[in-house]
Design a protein around this motif. Structure first.
Motif, PDB file in Angstrom:
ATOM      1  N   ARG A  99       0.834  -1.205   0.000  1.00  0.00           N
ATOM      2  CA  ARG A  99       0.000   0.000   0.000  1.00  0.00           C
ATOM      3  C   ARG A  99       0.867   1.251   0.000  1.00  0.00           C
ATOM      4  O   ARG A  99       0.622   2.199  -0.719  1.00  0.00           O
ATOM      5  N   MET A 100       1.927   1.186   0.779  1.00  0.00           N
ATOM      6  CA  MET A 100       2.812   2.333   0.899  1.00  0.00           C
ATOM      7  C   MET A 100       3.495   2.605  -0.442  1.00  0.00           C
ATOM      8  O   MET A 100       3.561   3.737  -0.929  1.00  0.00           O
ATOM      9  N   ILE A 150       4.141   5.656  -5.432  1.00  0.00           N
ATOM     10  CA  ILE A 150       4.110   5.763  -6.898  1.00  0.00           C
ATOM     11  C   ILE A 150       2.982   6.681  -7.351  1.00  0.00           C
ATOM     12  O   ILE A 150       3.175   7.563  -8.177  1.00  0.00           O
ATOM     13  N   ARG A 151       1.796   6.468  -6.743  1.00  0.00           N
ATOM     14  CA  ARG A 151       0.624   7.239  -7.177  1.00  0.00           C
ATOM     15  C   ARG A 151       0.845   8.714  -6.943  1.00  0.00           C
ATOM     16  O   ARG A 151       0.518   9.541  -7.781  1.00  0.00           O
ATOM     17  N   ILE A 172       4.931   8.155 -13.622  1.00  0.00           N
ATOM     18  CA  ILE A 172       5.447   6.770 -13.601  1.00  0.00           C
ATOM     19  C   ILE A 172       4.339   5.824 -14.037  1.00  0.00           C
ATOM     20  O   ILE A 172       3.181   5.992 -13.662  1.00  0.00           O
ATOM     21  N   PHE A 173       4.759   4.837 -14.888  1.00  0.00           N
ATOM     22  CA  PHE A 173       3.814   3.729 -15.091  1.00  0.00           C
ATOM     23  C   PHE A 173       4.595   2.425 -15.047  1.00  0.00           C
ATOM     24  O   PHE A 173       5.824   2.420 -15.239  1.00  0.00           O
ATOM     25  N   VAL A 174       3.879   1.365 -14.746  1.00  0.00           N
ATOM     26  CA  VAL A 174       4.534   0.046 -14.630  1.00  0.00           C
ATOM     27  C   VAL A 174       3.740  -0.939 -15.483  1.00  0.00           C
ATOM     28  O   VAL A 174       2.503  -0.913 -15.492  1.00  0.00           O
ATOM     29  N   ASN A 178       0.319   6.379 -12.704  1.00  0.00           N
ATOM     30  CA  ASN A 178       0.107   7.288 -11.568  1.00  0.00           C
ATOM     31  C   ASN A 178      -0.528   8.611 -11.970  1.00  0.00           C
ATOM     32  O   ASN A 178      -0.705   8.900 -13.174  1.00  0.00           O
ATOM     33  N   THR A 179      -0.864   9.419 -10.960  1.00  0.00           N
ATOM     34  CA  THR A 179      -1.604  10.665 -11.178  1.00  0.00           C
ATOM     35  C   THR A 179      -0.809  11.612 -12.093  1.00  0.00           C
ATOM     36  O   THR A 179      -1.342  12.211 -13.016  1.00  0.00           O
TER      37      THR A 179
END
Lengths: 125, 535
Positions: free
Chosen positions: B19-20, B25-26, B32-34, B45-46
């Motif tokens: 969660r952290m 990342i968010r 960032i994307f994965v 992410n936002t």
């Protein structure tokens, strides 16, 4: 007057003729006939040929060189020596040749002594 | 602790960590994307949503992440890592490299037109994620929009190119150096002049560069100028540079201090303007100005000479007419005076008076003859080969009587090698007679006359005949020497001088292209020096 040198003087200056005649005749050696008129001069030369003619160059009626040509063309006068008298002579020319167109010339003014000695030199030739 | 509890606690801790991580990342400011090993989007992410304009909810679980960048399918950098197609990457990216800090990571960048509403320069860094077995499970890709930086950089480059073009293309020589005089920039024009590459002059003291090495004085002057400019002074002086062919160029050189915003001198700006052609033009202009001036003076002289010649011609005509008109009355006077002399009584007073009048009459006639000679120079010259001693002797013959009269000693010195000279015998005789008469007249109490004749060479190696007639007579006053060739100027008017003898002589000598010079010392004597070209 036998033995005297007969000179005919043709010059338009009357006084000049007068004194030259007096001075030459004063010596007792010359008989001078003078006229201011060149035509009369030619006539005198033909009728009574002199021993020598003194001829002015610049005369208003007839130029002295024309008078000379006329005298030379005439058998009666062609042997008479002609001496030009002229006021148009530059320094130095006298000692050079003493002739204009084969004739003798004497520069005016001239002393009587010079005139007589030159006349005699010419007559000797 | 029992095993189920331990397992639950571990699971909770793991979920907490996940969660952290997801929150990190968010909420990261970096986009960032994965994607996982099957190219499915796992995170978006936002920041990534904001950058690309695509929402995570539409992308998670799909393979549509390429749609954020391209209008048709193309692999993203993350896809290339998953497929291990690095060897193929050049097909898709122009600007790429392997990551400097992440194993098997890839860095790529480039312009993306109209991406989410505007042109963007994006930097991609993709890094693989491996599980504990070393198997690739995902790729994390970050995106950075550095459009503003790139635009500024591009502008800066363009500006620099422009500046460089101006710097290099100008005809002026420009450089840049440290306050100590070390050259750090130099333009093309300056390098072209000396034909050296930049590397040869940069990093060295300016005065040791080829522009200056031809002159130690200039090097020293420049060194001093650098010191002064480093102290804040503007320096300007004229210098010379030698170009690669060795030709000298005149340079208007200046040195300016360049300050930073705090007023500290950080650079010195040397500039040079080639003024060779300007100076040449200036010189030519000056020369043509001088020529013009010379022409003007010559023109004025010619004009004066023409006027003088015209005056002389008029005087000649006047003189000859006047002479004729005056000579006739003079002839009558002379005959009349002689008649008077013959008829007057031989009284001394009469005779003396008439003799004096006759003399005056003859003197007036002489003046007229001289005037005619002078005003109407004799007819064309008659040149003949003349024996000079014979000419001198014959001239002396005319004046010889005076030697005895005046108690004068005559010395003749003729060089044995005298050649015959072509001249007008009569006219030259007149000149010599005039000079001899002057010499005799200068020595009424007697003295010495020396005549020398020799052949001399002038400065141009031309052969000249030189006749010098010197007397030991009274000489000429210094105030009179400049006037002796003037017509009608005479120092012996009282003994019949007309003042035309030397004027006529000069005219005759000049018509022979010769010179006559009178040197005199008052009270000691006079020398007449006649020079005639031997042709």
């Amino acid at each position: 007057m036998p033995g005297k040198i007969k000179v005919l003087l043709i010059d338009d200056e009357k006084e000049f003729n007068h004194f030259v005649k007096l001075n030459l005749e004063n010596t007792g050696e010359f008989e001078v006939l003078a006229t201011e008129d060149p035509i009369v001069g030619i006539d005198l030369a033909r009728r009574n040929p002199p021993d020598l003619i003194l001829l002015d160059i610049y005369m208003p009626k007839l130029d002295g060189t024309a008078v000379a040509e006329s005298l030379l063309a005439d058998s009666l006068t062609s042997n008479i020596p002609i001496v030009f008298l002229t006021a148009l002579v530059k320094q130095g020319e006298l000692s050079k040749s003493s002739t204009i167109a084969g004739r003798h010339y004497i520069a005016k003014p001239v002393t009587t002594g010079d005139l007589i000695s030159q006349i005699k030199v010419i007559l000797k030739k | 602790m029992n095993r189920p509890k331990e397992s639950r606690l571990k699971k909770e801790a793991l979920e907490e960590k996940e969660r952290m991580l997801e929150a990190v990342i968010r909420n990261s400011a970096v986009a960032i994307f994965v994607i996982n090993a099957r190219h499915k989007v796992v995170y978006w992410n936002t920041a990534c949503e904001e950058l690309t304009g695509l929402e995570a909810k539409n992308l998670i679980g799909t393979s549509n992440h390429w749609k954020a960048f391209y209008d048709h399918y193309r692999p993203c950098v993350a896809d290339i890592i998953i497929d291990d197609r690095f060897s193929d990457i050049a097909r898709f990216y122009k600007n790429y490299r392997k990551s400097d800090c992440v194993l098997n990571g890839i860095h790529a960048e480039g312009w993306y037109l109209k991406l989410n509403g505007k042109d963007r320069y994006l930097v991609f860094d993709a890094a693989p994620v491996y599980n504990t077995n070393g198997k690739l499970v995902a790729v994390v890709e970050t995106l950075q929009d550095i459009s503003e930086f790139k635009t500024a950089e591009k502008k800066l480059q363009e500006n620099e190119q422009k500046m460089r073009a101006v710097f290099d293309q100008t005809f002026q020589f420009i450089g840049l150096m440290t306050p100590k005089g070390i050259l750090i920039q130099v333009n093309r024009a300056a390098l072209d002049l000396i034909g050296s590459p930049a590397a040869e002059v940069l990093g060295k003291p300016f005065w040791e560069a080829p522009w200056w090495t031809h002159s130690p004085e200039l090097q020293e002057k420049l060194r001093q100028a650098v010191k002064k400019a480093a102290g804040g002074k503007f320096i300007r002086f004229e210098a010379t540079h030698l170009d690669k062919e060795g030709a000298v160029h005149n340079i208007d050189f200046s040195l300016k201090p360049v300050k930073d915003k705090d007023g500290r001198i950080i650079f010195l700006l040397p500039e040079g303007r080639d003024i060779t052609e300007f100076l040449q033009a200036e010189r030519l202009l000056k020369e043509s100005e001088q020529d013009l001036q010379k022409c003007y003076i010559e023109f004025k002289q010619t004009q004066a000479e023409l006027i003088q010649a015209e005056k002389m011609a008029a005087l000649g005509r006047l003189a000859s007419n006047l002479a004729h008109e005056i000579k006739n009355p003079l002839a009558i006077n002379l005959q009349g005076l002689e008649y008077l002399k013959s008829i007057l009584p031989p009284d001394k007073a009469y005779i003396d008076t008439i003799e004096s009048l006759i003399k005056s009459n003859l003197r007036a006639d002489k003046i007229l003859k001289d005037l005619l000679s002078f005003a109407r120079p004799a007819a064309p010259l008659i040149f003949e080969e003349t024996d000079i001693p014979a000419l001198i002797n014959s001239s002396l013959f005319f004046v010889d009587p005076q030697t005895n009269l005046n108690n004068v000693t005559l010395t003749r010195k003729f060089s044995p090698d005298l050649p015959k000279v072509k001249l007008d015998y009569n006219q030259m005789q007149q000149v010599l007679i005039n000079v001899f008469i002057n010499a005799f007249d200068a020595m009424p109490q007697g003295g010495n006359i020396t005549v020398t004749a020799s052949q001399v060479e002038d400065a141009l190696n031309r052969k000249n005949l030189r006749i010098v007639i010197s007397d030991t007579g009274c000489g000429i006053k210094e105030s009179d020497t400049s006037r002796i060739f003037e017509p009608f100027f005479s120092t012996k008017k009282e003994i019949g001088g007309t003042g035309l003898g030397l004027a006529i002589s000069k005219s005759i000598i000049e018509s022979h292209k010769g010179t006559i010079e009178i040197k005199s010392r008052y009270g000691e004597g006079t020398s007449a020096i006649i020079s005639l070209p031997i042709v």
